[in-house]
Motif scaffolding. Structure first.
Motif, mmCIF file in Angstrom:
data_model
loop_
_atom_site.group_PDB
_atom_site.id
_atom_site.type_symbol
_atom_site.label_atom_id
_atom_site.label_comp_id
_atom_site.label_asym_id
_atom_site.label_seq_id
_atom_site.Cartn_x
_atom_site.Cartn_y
_atom_site.Cartn_z
ATOM 1 N N SER A 47 0.916 -1.277 -0.121
ATOM 2 C CA SER A 47 0.052 0.030 0.016
ATOM 3 C C SER A 47 0.965 1.288 -0.091
ATOM 4 C CB SER A 47 -0.955 0.203 1.249
ATOM 5 O OG SER A 47 -0.241 0.015 2.494
ATOM 6 N N VAL A 48 2.003 1.435 0.659
ATOM 7 C CA VAL A 48 2.800 2.395 0.645
ATOM 8 C C VAL A 48 3.428 2.788 -0.812
ATOM 9 C CG1 VAL A 48 4.787 3.766 1.528
ATOM 10 C CG2 VAL A 48 3.325 2.047 3.100
ATOM 11 N N SER A 49 3.873 1.857 -1.418
ATOM 12 C CA SER A 49 4.258 1.650 -2.878
ATOM 13 C C SER A 49 3.034 2.494 -3.620
ATOM 14 C CB SER A 49 4.851 0.517 -3.387
ATOM 15 O OG SER A 49 6.277 0.269 -2.916
ATOM 16 N N ARG A 50 1.932 2.006 -3.473
ATOM 17 C CA ARG A 50 0.900 2.296 -4.234
ATOM 18 C C ARG A 50 0.416 4.108 -3.821
ATOM 19 N NH1 ARG A 50 -1.629 -2.203 -2.414
ATOM 20 N NH2 ARG A 50 -3.355 -1.065 -1.581
ATOM 21 N N ARG A 51 0.415 4.334 -2.621
ATOM 22 C CA ARG A 51 0.039 5.552 -2.249
ATOM 23 C C ARG A 51 1.126 6.516 -2.622
ATOM 24 N NH1 ARG A 51 -0.940 3.259 2.863
ATOM 25 N NH2 ARG A 51 0.760 4.549 3.630
#
Length: 257
Positions: free
Chosen positions: A115-119
């Motif tokens: 999720s951090v990579s997506r955000r």
């Protein structure tokens, strides 16, 4: 703008003290595969960054065509166009290319673990919305400083076959260090002078970029700790957790506002 570049250099030095480098990438007690165990978790960001370059940072419209900073940004976006292919090749070298259905691949890529990579891409795109070209240029310079730092520390990391990766290795570091934005040509020596408002916006953008990448680097370490180098086991755990999530609205407790 030259003051902003000096500020980026200082932020880059601070970033290099992150535990991602000192405890993981530079840890000679770990195997090369262990030091790069975080690699699969960067896929959403790297693929998204390709789109950022094409659709956000690049602007070839007539009203910006003559802006010297935008010209440099445009050139940079083309220089970055193919790097994601090196990453995909490296995933195979790292043993991450196990056979998955499209639906299971989606469960992995849209899992909380990534999720951090997506955000990150979403937040970077949002930052550009209110920035002048000088602020976006400062942002991209800061992102490139992060990139150069990461791949500098990936140099010399070899896998079980004794070979380096392409994306996560020397090849990528040399490519990043050789980009127009990192060379001292005439365009870099004649950067525009910013007014106080532009300088403040650019500096704030640089702070935001490094803060976002500090968080991202922490997430890469967490991923490496959680899943080590066994991709098949990692995918199985992530897919099982996704399948266990509620499928119908009746199964979800919705907060009342």
């Amino acid at each position: 703008m030259k003051q902003i570049l000096g500020y980026i250099d200082r932020k880059q030095t601070d970033y290099e003290n992150h535990a991602f480098f000192t405890d993981l990438l530079d840890n000679a007690a770990l195997s090369g595969n262990e030091r790069l165990a975080w690699a699969p978790s960067v896929v959403p960001f790297i693929m998204g960054y390709s789109d950022l370059n094409k659709y956000v940072f690049r602007d070839e419209t007539s009203d910006r065509r003559g802006d010297p900073l935008q010209k440099m940004l445009n050139t940079h976006t083309y220089e970055e166009d193919f790097h994601w292919q090196w990453m995909l090749d490296d995933l195979s070298r790292l043993g991450a290319d196990t056979e998955l259905s499209l639906s299971d691949s989606a469960r992995v890529l849209w899992s909380p673990d990534m999720s951090v990579s997506r955000r990150l891409c979403l937040k970077l795109a949002a930052l550009t919305a209110t920035l002048p070209v000088s602020g976006i240029y400062a942002m991209v310079e800061a992102i490139e400083a992060v990139s150069v730092t990461i791949f500098k520390h990936c140099q010399g990391i070899t896998l079980e076959d004794g070979q380096e990766c392409e994306f996560f290795g020397t090849k990528h570091y040399l490519a990043e260090a050789g980009h127009l934005m990192k060379t001292d040509d005439d365009s870099k020596r004649n950067l525009p002078v910013l007014d106080d408002s532009e300088r403040a916006a650019a500096r704030a953008a640089v702070d935001d970029v490094f803060s976002l990448f500090d968080e991202w680097s922490e997430s890469l370490m967490d991923y490496a700790r959680r899943y080590s180098t066994d991709a098949a086991k990692a995918w199985a755990q992530i897919i099982a957790a996704s399948q266990a999530l509620p499928h119908e609205v009746e199964d979800v407790v919705i907060p009342r506002f």
